[in-house]
Design a protein around this motif. Structure first.
Motif, PDB file in Angstrom:
ATOM      1  N   LEU A  59       0.822  -1.207   0.000  1.00 23.16           N
ATOM      2  CA  LEU A  59       0.000   0.000   0.000  1.00 23.16           C
ATOM      3  C   LEU A  59       0.856   1.257   0.000  1.00 23.16           C
ATOM      4  N   ALA A  60       1.908   1.285   0.810  1.00 29.22           N
ATOM      5  CA  ALA A  60       2.673   2.500   1.041  1.00 29.22           C
ATOM      6  C   ALA A  60       3.762   2.752   0.009  1.00 29.22           C
ATOM      7  N   ARG A  61       3.885   1.900  -0.998  1.00 27.67           N
ATOM      8  CA  ARG A  61       4.853   2.223  -2.054  1.00 27.67           C
ATOM      9  C   ARG A  61       4.549   3.598  -2.628  1.00 27.67           C
ATOM     10  N   ASN A  62       3.266   3.914  -2.737  1.00 20.81           N
ATOM     11  CA  ASN A  62       2.838   5.265  -3.105  1.00 20.81           C
ATOM     12  C   ASN A  62       2.100   5.846  -1.901  1.00 20.81           C
ATOM     13  N   PRO A  63       2.736   6.742  -1.132  1.00 19.73           N
ATOM     14  CA  PRO A  63       2.099   7.260   0.082  1.00 19.73           C
ATOM     15  C   PRO A  63       0.767   7.952  -0.158  1.00 19.73           C
ATOM     16  N   THR A 205       0.652   3.647 -19.057  1.00 17.70           N
ATOM     17  CA  THR A 205      -0.001   4.306 -20.192  1.00 17.70           C
ATOM     18  C   THR A 205      -1.372   4.837 -19.801  1.00 17.70           C
ATOM     19  N   LEU A 206      -2.134   4.029 -19.079  1.00 17.08           N
ATOM     20  CA  LEU A 206      -3.465   4.462 -18.641  1.00 17.08           C
ATOM     21  C   LEU A 206      -3.364   5.644 -17.684  1.00 17.08           C
ATOM     22  N   GLN A 269      -3.551   4.646  -7.850  1.00 20.43           N
ATOM     23  CA  GLN A 269      -3.739   3.210  -7.671  1.00 20.43           C
ATOM     24  C   GLN A 269      -2.848   2.405  -8.611  1.00 20.43           C
ATOM     25  N   LEU A 270      -2.500   2.956  -9.760  1.00 22.72           N
ATOM     26  CA  LEU A 270      -1.766   2.211 -10.781  1.00 22.72           C
ATOM     27  C   LEU A 270      -0.246   2.328 -10.644  1.00 22.72           C
ATOM     28  N   CYS A 271       0.235   3.453 -10.121  1.00 24.13           N
ATOM     29  CA  CYS A 271       1.675   3.735 -10.159  1.00 24.13           C
ATOM     30  C   CYS A 271       2.345   3.465  -8.818  1.00 24.13           C
ATOM     31  N   ASP A 272       3.658   3.218  -8.865  1.00 24.31           N
ATOM     32  CA  ASP A 272       4.430   2.999  -7.650  1.00 24.31           C
ATOM     33  C   ASP A 272       4.688   4.300  -6.908  1.00 24.31           C
ATOM     34  N   GLN A 287       4.531  13.777 -11.888  1.00 24.57           N
ATOM     35  CA  GLN A 287       5.479  12.735 -12.270  1.00 24.57           C
ATOM     36  C   GLN A 287       4.925  11.379 -11.853  1.00 24.57           C
ATOM     37  N   LEU A 288       4.790  10.496 -12.828  1.00 20.91           N
ATOM     38  CA  LEU A 288       4.289   9.142 -12.610  1.00 20.91           C
ATOM     39  C   LEU A 288       5.457   8.175 -12.703  1.00 20.91           C
ATOM     40  N   GLN A 289       5.625   7.329 -11.681  1.00 19.85           N
ATOM     41  CA  GLN A 289       6.757   6.416 -11.643  1.00 19.85           C
ATOM     42  C   GLN A 289       6.283   4.977 -11.476  1.00 19.85           C
ATOM     43  N   ILE A 290       6.929   4.080 -12.239  1.00 19.74           N
ATOM     44  CA  ILE A 290       6.745   2.654 -12.049  1.00 19.74           C
ATOM     45  C   ILE A 290       8.114   1.997 -12.022  1.00 19.74           C
ATOM     46  N   ASP A 291       8.343   1.172 -11.016  1.00 20.57           N
ATOM     47  CA  ASP A 291       9.633   0.515 -10.839  1.00 20.57           C
ATOM     48  C   ASP A 291       9.705  -0.777 -11.650  1.00 20.57           C
TER      49      ASP A 291
END
Length: 292
Positions: A59-63, A205-206, A269-272, A287-291
């Protein structure tokens, strides 16, 4: 009540956490520990006491996902709630640490008018200087004191700050409404080439599509998309000339019966990690980040 439990190790942590949660149980209040799985063994002494343990690791990967969870805990409880929060003991990089600090500051806005809610956030001694700015009260093993550095305006100031970005990017595209299909293809292809699994590339992408659409609708009909990556993370940045006035954007669950207002929520909900900063003079940056 919003406190920071400043601890110097496991024993400090255990003592401060257990005292806080046992007091809730003794008072007949709801007691919740929203903590990373690496901390669960330190709370073993609370087994069978009625304390609810919520695993915050994913849950907390994205605060930005945390405030809605806390709101649900408070709204669904039958009476006062005490929550020990330690969702990200060791931020994985500087961006995550900055978003955790922003989250701590935003808690003061999100629950300003809430009664019957006591929140104690565990922080290491190294993070105490930051915690002093975002928590009205600091608690340690032998004392509780008011934080002289606390400012209610910290959240608004932080939300209006500037996000850093590399001078060079994989791609930089100025867009309008007609460019949406090409932008979606660009993100999917570049994220896949970086090494994201197709499912995660499509998630990014979404999320990017939602933020770009927001820029077109609310940010002056146009904006700029930039893509880059670090060794471990792919980043999509969307900037425009619009101004978001609510720093809690995307941190309040959308009402099912209403239309719109879901873009930032969905991106969270989608991004890290999702980083948003907005100022009336400089515009908005997301800024949208995915690891990987």
């Amino acid at each position: 009540m919003h406190e920071a439990l400043v601890h110097h190790g496991d024993e400090d942590y255990r003592a401060g956490a257990e005292a806080f949660l046992r007091a809730a149980v003794d008072a007949g209040e709801s007691a919740v520990a929203l903590v990373d799985s690496s901390r669960h063994h330190l709370l073993g002494g609370l087994a069978g006491t009625g304390v609810r343990l919520v695993d915050a690791e994913k849950l907390a990967r994205n605060p930005a996902r945390l405030i809605p969870v806390l709101r649900e805990l408070v709204d669904s409880a039958d009476g006062p709630v005490r929550c020990l929060a330690d969702p990200m003991p060791s931020p994985r990089h500087a961006d995550a640490a900055a978003e955790l600090a922003l989250h701590d500051a935003l808690l003061n806005l999100a629950f300003a008018d809430t009664t019957g809610f006591a929140l104690r956030c565990a922080v290491t001694a190294e993070r105490a200087p930051t915690a002093e700015r975002t928590h009205p009260v600091l608690v340690s093993a032998d004392e509780a004191r008011t934080s002289a550095a606390f400012s209610p305006g910290t959240a608004v100031d932080a939300f209006g700050a500037t996000l850093t970005a590399p001078t060079e990017a994989l791609a930089a595209v100025h867009f309008t409404l007609d460019d949406l299909p090409e932008l979606r293809d660009l993100v999917t292809v570049r994220a896949g080439a970086f090494g994201l699994p197709r499912e995660r590339a499509l998630d990014l992408t979404l999320a990017t599509n939602e933020i770009v659409t927001n820029s077109i609708v609310h940010g002056g009909d146009r904006g700029t998309l930039r893509l880059w990556h670090t060794e471990t993370t792919f980043v999509c940045e969307v900037t425009d000339s619009g101004h978001i006035r609510n720093p809690l954007v995307g941190r309040v669950a959308p009402i099912p019966a209403t239309l719109g207002g879901r873009g930032v929520w969905l991106a969270n909900q989608l991004c890290d990690l999702v980083r948003i900063r907005s100022d009336a003079h400089t515009g908005t940056c997301v800024q949208l980040q995915i690891d990987r």
